[in-house]
Enzyme design. Sequence first.
Site, mmCIF file in Angstrom:
data_model
loop_
_atom_site.group_PDB
_atom_site.id
_atom_site.type_symbol
_atom_site.label_atom_id
_atom_site.label_comp_id
_atom_site.label_asym_id
_atom_site.label_seq_id
_atom_site.Cartn_x
_atom_site.Cartn_y
_atom_site.Cartn_z
ATOM 1 N N SER A 78 7.712 -0.939 -2.919
ATOM 2 C CA SER A 78 6.617 -1.737 -3.267
ATOM 3 C C SER A 78 5.608 -0.799 -4.277
ATOM 4 O O SER A 78 4.729 -1.531 -4.790
ATOM 5 C CB SER A 78 5.650 -1.449 -1.866
ATOM 6 O OG SER A 78 5.506 -0.212 -1.678
ATOM 7 N N LYS A 121 -0.483 3.492 -2.034
ATOM 8 C CA LYS A 121 -0.798 2.516 -2.838
ATOM 9 C C LYS A 121 -1.817 2.766 -3.877
ATOM 10 O O LYS A 121 -2.191 4.048 -3.800
ATOM 11 C CB LYS A 121 -1.548 1.250 -1.867
ATOM 12 C CG LYS A 121 -0.668 0.895 -0.905
ATOM 13 C CD LYS A 121 0.407 0.093 -1.403
ATOM 14 C CE LYS A 121 1.204 -0.473 -0.073
ATOM 15 N NZ LYS A 121 2.479 -1.257 -0.490
#
Length: 215
Positions: A78, A121
Amino acid sequence: MYNNLDDDIEIIYWGEDEEDDIVNSEKFKKRRRRGRLPEDFDLRKEVLNWLKLLVVAVILVVAINKLVIINARVPTGSMETTIHEKSRMIGSRLAYLFSKPERKDIIIFRYPDNPKENYVKRVIGLPGEYVEIRNGIVYINDEPLEEDYVYYDTGIVDLKGDFAKTLVPEGCYFVLGDNRNNSHDSRRWENTFVREELILGKAMFSYYPKIYWLK
């Protein structure tokens, strides 16, 4: 029996052969100086000292891991190509002790929909800002955001990743993965934003399988 080792005399041990019982004191002192016969050696004391050092070392490692650094793992792609799949990294728990997260920081935090899991993230939207994604382009307060780190694993922008214009609440952050077509992030969570108290630290560098600083 024996006298003071510092006196120039002989030490006598009783045995069957008198000549074998006589040991020159100078020879005995030389052996002691070479460490063969350490003066006042206490095995129990030495073991206890080593145990104390071991306990202190363990306490320091635990304290550093709980208060200074955080160890994290990215099991998916990701964050490609910034962070490679299955990479392990070190983050700083002190990074936001006297400051707030900034846009484009890579943070380690508790997943808003399940705080038992940790996620990694990139910070995109800050508290009080409007965030919108149109045709794969992120807009902050209606201004396009320049992002040279974005990666599309298919080579094509997936418009399913678009996001309606939304205000980021105070004390919260909007985060995205760098691999925009393959990231479970603020666009798809039930609890869209990362609350400040869920942030564990700032990701600093990867140490496995390769060593590199994160940008």
